[in-house]
Design a protein around this motif. Structure first.
Motif, PDB file in Angstrom:
ATOM      1  N   GLU A 169      39.857 -14.675  22.006  1.00 56.81           N
ATOM      2  CA  GLU A 169      38.514 -15.056  22.458  1.00 56.81           C
ATOM      3  C   GLU A 169      38.398 -16.544  22.801  1.00 56.81           C
ATOM      4  O   GLU A 169      37.676 -16.919  23.739  1.00 56.81           O
ATOM      5  N   GLU A 219      26.322  -4.292  26.098  1.00 55.24           N
ATOM      6  CA  GLU A 219      27.258  -4.165  24.972  1.00 55.24           C
ATOM      7  C   GLU A 219      28.608  -4.800  25.309  1.00 55.24           C
ATOM      8  O   GLU A 219      29.304  -5.289  24.418  1.00 55.24           O
ATOM      9  N   PRO A 273      29.492  -9.462  22.951  1.00 54.98           N
ATOM     10  CA  PRO A 273      30.514 -10.050  22.078  1.00 54.98           C
ATOM     11  C   PRO A 273      31.183 -11.291  22.664  1.00 54.98           C
ATOM     12  O   PRO A 273      31.774 -12.073  21.925  1.00 54.98           O
TER      13      PRO A 273
END
Ligand SMILES: NC(=O)C1=CN([C@@H]2O[C@H](COP(=O)(O)OP(=O)(O)OC[C@H]3O[C@@H](n4cnc5c(N)ncnc54)[C@H](O)[C@@H]3O)[C@@H](O)[C@H]2O)C=CC1
Ligand SMILES: O=C(O)[C@@H]1CCC=N1
Length: 266
Positions: free
Chosen positions: A60, A80, A84
């Motif tokens: 990430e 969705e 994140p």
């Protein structure tokens, strides 16, 4: 041409995402090392990009390097899918949404003040021969979209976000409308006596011939006139198809697609 040293994230590598990857790599729009692809499943186009140096689902922290995030997921899953990663992105990342229906206002509810540009391309970006409508309120975001799409599409700037739905119908969806028309033409050819294979090849060839004419840039009315000999077969067919409701058919398809885009955005 995309000149930034910072990477581009492609979120979603389905039909459109894969087409875009292929087009970017084929045209050299973007070096593979500049590409980050986020995909929950293995995709042939992503694997091909990985072999050339693209990063697929990297840690990430890497996402903070990116200058642009391309949203190529379905309108129903974008929240969705984006949730994140939103916090990991740089504050100045440009959000490039390819999604039908989803408005800039909704995008900002997840991505905050980051500049948004909406692009509505066709999958012919894979061959570097797409068309893409572009809308943004931000000059830099619009420029970023042009750097990414000019090499693979004829880009058409829109002045009003509301027009993206019409562009979705007339560009994004329309190649399928045209393919469906050509299938109908082949069926009509069969009804006129051709076998299935001959009808299909002839109708497909007619589509290719129409495309070649369109690519000359000549007005469509001139292209029609060049084919329609006075008093000939084409004139007779054009008259019959107009009387059978060609305009109404196109209108119905565009209106239904626009209505669906609006529904997808809600
Ligand atoms: N297919 C087309 O001709 C065009 C599509 N669009 C837009 O492009 C978007 C994608 O459409 P398609 O490529 O046709 O759909 P698709 O269903 O082929 O691709 C969507 C991809 O998103 C991936 N995905 C799902 N959840 C994800 C997540 N959490 N993270 C990353 N990837 C995730 C799926 O694995 C799938 O491969 C849609 O919003 C559509 O409105 C716009 C213009 C033309
Ligand atoms: O069918 C769809 O919803 C997408 C948008 C334009 C083309 N495909």
């Amino acid at each position: 041409m995309y000149t930034s040293d910072r990477p581009v994230i492609l979120l979603g590598c389905g039909r459109l995402g894969s087409a875009l990857l292929e087009g970017w790599l084929a045209t050299g729009t973007l070096a593979a090392e500049r590409l980050i692809v986020l995909t929950p499943s293995n995709k042939t186009a992503a694997e091909a990009a990985r072999e050339r140096g693209a990063r697929i689902n990297p840690p990430e922290a890497v996402l903070a390097e990116a200058a642009s995030l391309i949203l190529a997921v379905k309108p129903g899953v974008w929240r969705e899918a984006s949730g994140p990663i939103a916090a990991a992105l740089a504050e100045d990342v440009t959000i490039v949404s390819l999604m039908a229906g989803v408005g800039a206002h909704s995008l900002s509810s997840v991505f905050g003040k980051r500049p948004v540009v909406r692009v509505m391309p066709t999958t012919a970006v894979a061959q570097g021969r797409g068309v893409a409508a572009v809308w943004s309120n931000h000059d830099n975001a619009r420029a970023a979209a042009h750097a990414l799409f000019d090499p693979v599409a004829d880009t058409v700037d829109l002045t009003d976000e509301g027009l993206i739905d019409a562009a979705t119908a007339v560009a994004g969806s329309a190649p399928a409308f045209i393919h469906a028309y050509v299938e109908a033409l082949a069926r009509a050819g069969q009804a006129a006596g051709l076998d299935a294979e001959a009808a299909s090849r002839l109708a497909r060839g007619a589509l290719r011939s129409a495309g070649a004419g369109a690519e000359t840039g000549a007005p469509l009315s001139d292209l029609i006139a060049r084919i329609a000999s006075p008093g000939g077969t084409t004139e007779a067919g054009l008259k019959a198809q107009a009387e059978a409701g060609l305009d109404a058919t196109a209108m119905a398809a565009v209106q239904a697609a626009v209505a669906r885009a609006k529904a997808l955005g809600n």
